[in-house]
Write an enzyme that holds these catalytic residues in place. Structure first.
Site, short mmCIF file in Angstrom:
data_model
loop_
_atom_site.label_atom_id
_atom_site.label_comp_id
_atom_site.label_asym_id
_atom_site.label_seq_id
_atom_site.Cartn_x
_atom_site.Cartn_y
_atom_site.Cartn_z
N PHE A 149 0.82 -1.23 0.00
CA PHE A 149 0.00 0.00 0.00
C PHE A 149 0.84 1.26 0.00
O PHE A 149 0.36 2.32 -0.39
CB PHE A 149 -0.95 0.01 1.23
CG PHE A 149 -0.27 0.46 2.49
CD1 PHE A 149 -0.15 1.82 2.79
CD2 PHE A 149 0.28 -0.45 3.40
CE1 PHE A 149 0.49 2.24 3.96
CE2 PHE A 149 0.92 -0.03 4.56
CZ PHE A 149 1.02 1.31 4.83
N LYS A 173 -1.13 -7.04 -9.36
CA LYS A 173 -2.07 -7.24 -8.24
C LYS A 173 -1.69 -6.20 -7.18
O LYS A 173 -0.81 -6.42 -6.35
CB LYS A 173 -1.93 -8.67 -7.70
CG LYS A 173 -3.14 -9.22 -6.97
CD LYS A 173 -3.64 -8.41 -5.80
CE LYS A 173 -2.83 -8.55 -4.55
NZ LYS A 173 -3.25 -7.60 -3.48
N GLU A 176 -4.90 -3.88 -1.94
CA GLU A 176 -6.34 -3.63 -1.94
C GLU A 176 -6.70 -2.38 -1.13
O GLU A 176 -7.84 -1.93 -1.16
CB GLU A 176 -7.11 -4.86 -1.43
CG GLU A 176 -6.78 -5.33 -0.02
CD GLU A 176 -5.56 -6.25 0.07
OE1 GLU A 176 -4.54 -5.97 -0.60
OE2 GLU A 176 -5.63 -7.23 0.83
N SER A 226 5.43 -6.92 3.32
CA SER A 226 6.04 -7.27 4.61
C SER A 226 6.81 -8.60 4.48
O SER A 226 6.56 -9.40 3.58
CB SER A 226 4.95 -7.36 5.68
OG SER A 226 3.94 -8.23 5.24
N CYS A 281 9.59 1.97 3.52
CA CYS A 281 10.58 0.93 3.82
C CYS A 281 11.97 1.52 3.91
O CYS A 281 12.88 0.87 4.38
CB CYS A 281 10.53 -0.17 2.77
SG CYS A 281 11.15 0.40 1.20
N GLU A 383 9.70 -4.31 12.91
CA GLU A 383 9.35 -3.12 12.14
C GLU A 383 8.06 -2.51 12.70
O GLU A 383 7.07 -3.22 12.86
CB GLU A 383 9.14 -3.51 10.68
CG GLU A 383 8.76 -2.35 9.79
CD GLU A 383 8.48 -2.78 8.34
OE1 GLU A 383 7.75 -3.77 8.13
OE2 GLU A 383 8.99 -2.11 7.42
#
Ligand code: NAD
Length: 498
Positions: A149, A173, A176, A226, A281, A383
């Site tokens: 995301f 893909k 969402e 992740s 990240c 994280e």
């Protein structure tokens, strides 16, 4: 309510699964739209379309493919405001940061414009008597990208920009949580002249991901997200014979030497730790000041700096950062703050319970600063992915450098110093994939390559740059000789170049 459809063969397609994901506006906390979640069959339909389209696309000469990329770049620039507005409304990052997200993707498209040059092979004339050897790079066929995301424009473009320029067809893909920008990118690729079916967007969750990982016609999978999911995608994708690159989570350290330019360090950490609410990240959520004086000065000045940060809705041009992506993610971050307190770290600034007047239901969280964090703490080892900066004090450079080197993640690291020799030694030895020297967020430019080490990346080949071209192509090597009239003796030994 608006629904976000799939994009197959150059047009939007309504999903048939009856399953939807909610898309929030993180600034208001409201559900603003829903996204279709694909079935395995829907994914297979998109792959069939891509298989058919890929043949003509790979036969299109590279210069023509590059022209589509040039046109797409122009369309990105022309539509920048619209794309940034959508991106901010679904992600929560402020508009200027959304433009940065799109711009970094655009730079990969600029790199992909050079594909004719990048695909030139190698040639050896006269490798033997009358023998020439040459190698070419050919596309893999249909490849897929699964994206997170936090960069809904840049990361899809890291992947499809290079893959499509190389002559592959692509199944995207997207996350969402913010799927509208990826859909718009596909529409703009069609407008740029990409033949239908070469880029398809299939929205979904684990069902769609598993369908990608098991589909025999998908030859390679690029993943960013992740680490646990990255590992899952890498293991299952490779077990099914696919080439996989799977980038995971991060916990980047910034080492502050006593001779660092402290004004610059404070400015760099406030942007790199708190920008985009820490949902990067390559954020810098761990500061490692070397020596007590450096640490005391850093913590007291950082505390003051944090007090000046403005948190606002994503369209607030004055805000330094906006809400986090979801209420579940806010809860996770707040739990990590509680964990840090329970583990005995000193909470210097507490961002929990932050409420923005007029937007009380938004997913806001204030900037948080911890001092005296130690490596044995779970809140340090994992994280957090939020606006939380943890200070781990070190006695000397050796101790400081061992922290990122030993950490489970190895995405990025930075050192702040005026000592070139110390920086050089550190950069050479640190066990991390991307290093900044007085650069807080060392995301490499598009014509270099992006990738971390350890649990920040599974697989051997990085994103974009020449490594991206290698990932999305396979090498074929030809050895040729043309009849000259002379007939060689029969030989039963392996040919050599004696
Ligand atoms: P995520 O792992 O939750 O989701 C990433 C993708 O995986 C999404 O498309 C999602 O739909 C899919 N997914 C989620 N759960 C799944 C499951 N159980 N099975 C199969 N697929 C699943 O990550 P996120 O929250 O969207 O993104 C944030 C994470 O991404 C952070 O850990 C961040 O560090 C990481 N990230 C890494 C890089 C990098 O290059 N190393 C870059 C950006 C983000």
């Amino acid at each position: 309510m608006r629904t976000v459809p799939h994009y197959i063969s150059g047009k939007t397609v309504e999903g048939q699964s009856g399953r939807f994901g909610d898309i929030y506006n993180p600034s208001t906390g409201e559900v603003q739209a829903q996204v279709q979640l694909a079935t395995q069959d829907e994914l297979s339909e998109a792959v069939a379309v891509a298989v058919a389209a890929q043949q003509g696309w790979s036969a299109t000469n590279p210069q023509r493919r590059a022209r589509v990329m040039f046109k797409f770049k122009e369309l990105l620039e022309a539509n920048m405001d619209e794309l940034a507005a959508i991106l901010s409304s679904e992600h929560g990052k402020v508009i200027a940061d959304s433009k940065g997200d799109i711009q970094r993707g655009l730079e990969v498209i600029e790199f992909a414009c050079g594909i004719p040059h990048l695909l030139k092979g190698e040639y050896t004339e006269g490798a033997g008597p009358g023998i020439d050897v040459f190698s070419v790079r050919q596309p893999l066929g249909v490849v897929a990208g699964i994206t997170p995301f936090n960069f809904p424009a840049m990361i899809p473009m890291w992947m499809f920009g290079v893959a499509i320029a190389c002559g592959n067809a692509f199944i995207l893909k997207p996350s969402e949580k913010d799927p509208t920008v990826p859909l718009r990118l596909a529409e703009l690729m069609t407008e740029a002249g990409l033949p239908n079916g070469v880029l398809n967007v299939v929205h979904g969750d684990k069902t769609a991901v598993d369908a990608i990982l098991t589909h025999p016609d998908i030859k390679a999978v690029s993943f960013v997200g992740s680490s646990d999911i990255a590992h899952y995608v890498y293991s299952n994708g490779t077990a099914n014979g696919k080439r996989v690159q799977a980038m995971g989570g991060a916990k980047n350290h910034g080492i502050i030497m006593p001779d660092a330019d402290m004004d610059q360090v404070i400015a760099d950490f406030s942007g790199a730790a708190y920008g985009s609410a820490g949902e990067r990240c390559m954020a810098l959520p761990v500061a490692v000041p070397v020596g007590k004086d450096t640490a005391d000065e850093f913590v007291s000045r950082m505390k003051e700096e944090v007090g000046k940060l403005k948190i606002g809705i994503s369209t607030d041009a004055e805000a330094h950062y906006g809400p986090v992506v979801s209420s579940a993610h806010r809860e996770k971050i707040e739990n990590y703050i509680k964990m840090g307190v329970d583990e005995g770290a000193d909470l210097v600034v507490d961002g929990r319970g932050h409420s923005l007047q007029g937007h009380e239901n938004g997913f806001f969280i204030g900037p948080t600063l911890f001092d005296n964090v130690t490596p044995d703490m779970q809140s340090y080892q994992e994280e957090i992915f939020g606006p939380v900066l943890q200070v781990v004090r070190a006695e000397n450079l050796e101790e400081a450098a061992s922290l990122p080197s030993r950490h489970q993640y190895g995405n990025g690291v930075a050192i702040f110093t005026r000592n070139g020799l110390a920086a050089r030694e550190f950069a050479s030895k640190v066990n991390v994939g991307m290093v900044g020297i007085n650069v807080p967020i060392p995301v490499p430019v598009a014509y270099h390559t992006f990738g971390g080490w350890k649990r920040s990346a599974f697989g051997d080949v990085n994103q974009h740059g020449p490594e991206g071209v290698r990932f999305y192509t396979k090498v074929k090597t030809m050895t040729q000789r043309w009849p000259s009239g002379d007939v060689d003796d029969q030989s039963f030994i392996i040919p050599t170049m004696q």
